[in-house]
Scaffold this active site. Structure first.
Site, mmCIF file in Angstrom:
data_model
loop_
_atom_site.group_PDB
_atom_site.id
_atom_site.type_symbol
_atom_site.label_atom_id
_atom_site.label_comp_id
_atom_site.label_asym_id
_atom_site.label_seq_id
_atom_site.Cartn_x
_atom_site.Cartn_y
_atom_site.Cartn_z
ATOM 1 N N ARG A 91 37.577 -47.397 -18.551
ATOM 2 C CA ARG A 91 38.451 -48.549 -18.324
ATOM 3 C C ARG A 91 37.785 -49.531 -17.359
ATOM 4 N NH1 ARG A 91 44.183 -50.108 -17.766
ATOM 5 N NH2 ARG A 91 43.962 -52.318 -17.308
ATOM 6 N N ASP A 103 44.756 -47.544 -21.323
ATOM 7 C CA ASP A 103 45.670 -47.987 -20.277
ATOM 8 C C ASP A 103 46.773 -46.951 -20.174
ATOM 9 O OD1 ASP A 103 46.926 -49.691 -18.392
ATOM 10 O OD2 ASP A 103 48.132 -50.633 -19.962
ATOM 11 N N ASP A 105 50.331 -46.139 -18.066
ATOM 12 C CA ASP A 105 51.356 -46.675 -17.168
ATOM 13 C C ASP A 105 52.450 -45.650 -16.956
ATOM 14 O OD1 ASP A 105 50.345 -49.303 -16.709
ATOM 15 O OD2 ASP A 105 51.064 -49.918 -18.683
#
Length: 176
Positions: A91, A103, A105
């Site tokens: 990343r 990604d 979250d």
């Protein structure tokens, strides 16, 4: 998925997305890395969804999904483990909402409300994004988390998934 559950655990939901390289393989590797952590157990995986980019739109489409997990980690420690997975999978953070290999979250954790410099729980924008809400709705039941379920259903009724460019791809099966 691990067969043993830690005795004192928290339940958490994580959104995953990828739009560079072999997206499905990268998501699989991220899930495996999380599940290999001694304090994390992946319980359920949503299906895979192809989604149009949000914010910075001059980039490839994303594959998105949501995980339900159990962990003995505190929220900030779980976040650090997630960031470590992102880093190991290449990343790079150079364009806000730009292309990325992966990604992760943290969306929600045991109904905790947390506002720190590094982390806000529940995730402040999760109810605005179909690419989070649609796969999350697969994993949340009205019996298990009635308030979260109601919030997700209300948010989904306020937005139209098709207008946000989200399309079901297939069920996701965690490799053994």
């Amino acid at each position: 998925m691990k067969s043993s559950v830690p005795s004192e655990y928290s339940e958490a939901y994580i959104a995953l997305g990828a739009n560079l390289g072999d997206r499905e393989q990268t998501l699989t590797e991220a899930i495996q890395m999380l599940n290999d952590h001694s304090d994390i157990e992946i319980v359920h995986c949503s299906g895979l969804y192809e989604t149009a980019p949000v914010g910075y739109i001059d980039q490839p489409s994303f594959l998105n999904m949501v995980l339900m997990l159990r962990t003995t980690l505190e929220p900030e420690s779980l976040l650090m483990s997630m960031l470590d997975v992102e880093n190991k999978l290449g990343r790079v953070r150079d364009i806000r909402w730009g292309p990325r290999t992966v990604d992760l979250d943290l969306l929600w954790m045991d109904n905790q409300q947390l506002h720190t410099e590094r982390l806000e729980l529940p995730h402040p924008r999760m109810n605005e994004r179909a690419f989070v809400l649609v796969p999350l709705a697969e994993l949340i039941s009205s019996d298990h988390h009635p308030e979260l379920f109601q919030s997700i259903q209300q948010s989904l009724s306020d937005i139209e998934a098709e207008q946000q460019g989200i399309h079901y791809v297939k069920a996701f099966t965690m490799p053994l």
